[in-house]
Design a protein around this motif. Structure first.
Motif: not given
Length: 232
Positions: A119-141
C-alpha cells in the motif's frame, strides 16, 4: 465522398512527410530550467530503479512485484538516454537519489513483507509519477533546449503509463497494447493516463513508418491521376 476522404488522407500524410523531413528547430543552449529538469529526472529515475528492485523483493503481491520490475526496466532505459543527453550537453548530474527520496524508500522498506508495504509503495509511486508528469509538462511548455524538450516528450507516454498502473494507490494490471511513435531508443508498453493502451516505439522506426506511408500516398495519387486521364 470516397474521393474527398482519400484527398483528405493524402493531404494529412503529405503534411506528415513535410513535418518529418523538414529542418529541425534551432537548438538553444541548456538554460537553468533545462539543466534542472535533467538533474531532477535523473534522480527520479535512480529512485524508481531502487524502489522497483525493492518491490520485487519485499512486496507481497505479484502485481506490485511486476510493476516494480517494469519500473526498473523502463527507468533504466530512460536514465540511459538522460545520461547520454546530459553528457553531450555537458550538464553535470547528481550521483544518486535525493535525501528525501532515500528517506521515502527507507520508510516503505520498514514495512517489508506486509500488505502495508504494498500500500505504501503504490501510494508513493502514484505521487512520484504525478510529480514527474508535471515536471515533464513544464519542460515541454517552456523548455529552451530542443533536445531536452524532445526527450521529455518521448518519456511522457511511459511515465503516464506507469501512473496508470499505480493510480489511486492501487495496483492495476495491463491491457493489450497498440503502437504509437516515441523518441530515440524506444519505450515500453502499457496504459497512458487517459486509459489508452500504448506501446511507444523507437523514433527511427516511427520515422521509417511515416516515410513509407508518404511513399504509398504518392504512388496511389499517381495511379488515380493516370486512371482519370485514361477515362478522358
Amino acid at each position: 465522398m470516397r474521393s474527398r476522404q482519400w484527398a483528405a488522407a493524402a493531404v494529412t500524410a503529405l503534411a506528415m512527410c513535410t513535418a518529418t523531413t523538414g529542418p529541425a528547430h534551432a537548438e538553444g543552449e541548456p538554460g537553468p530550467t533545462d539543466s534542472a529538469f535533467l538533474n531532477t529526472v535523473h534522480q527520479g529515475n535512480l529512485a524508481e530503479i531502487e524502489a522497483g528492485n525493492d518491490a520485487q523483493h519485499n512486496a507481497t503481491t505479484a502485481c506490485v512485484k511486476d510493476a516494480g520490475a517494469m519500473f526498473v526496466r523502463d527507468h533504466t532505459k530512460m536514465d540511459g538516454d538522460v545520461t547520454a543527453l546530459a553528457g553531450s550537453l555537458k550538464v553535470a548530474l547528481p550521483s544518486g537519489p535525493s535525501a528525501e527520496q532515500k528517506q521515502q524508500l527507507a520508510g516503505i522498506r520498514a514495512k517489508a513483507g506486509t500488505k502495508a508495504y504494498d500500500s505504501a509503495w503504490l501510494s508513493a509511486q502514484a505521487a512520484n509519477h504525478r510529480a514527474t508528469l508535471t515536471l515533464i509538462d513544464e519542460q515541454i511548455a517552456s523548455g529552451r533546449n530542443a533536445r531536452i524538450t524532445a526527450a521529455a516528450k518521448a518519456a511522457r507516454p511511459v511515465v503516464a503509463m506507469h501512473l496508470a498502473r499505480v493510480s489511486g494507490g492501487v495496483c492495476h494490471g495491463q491491457a493489450p497494447v497498440r503502437t504509437v511513435p516515441a523518441g530515440d531508443g524506444g519505450m515500453a508498453a502499457g496504459t497512458d493516463a487517459y486509459g489508452e493502451t500504448v506501446t511507444a516505439v523507437a523514433g527511427g522506426a516511427a520515422l521509417g513508418g511515416t516515410l513509407l506511408a508518404c511513399g504509398t500516398v504518392l504512388v496511389l495519387r499517381r495511379r488515380r491521376t493516370r486512371a482519370a486521364s485514361a477515362r478522358r
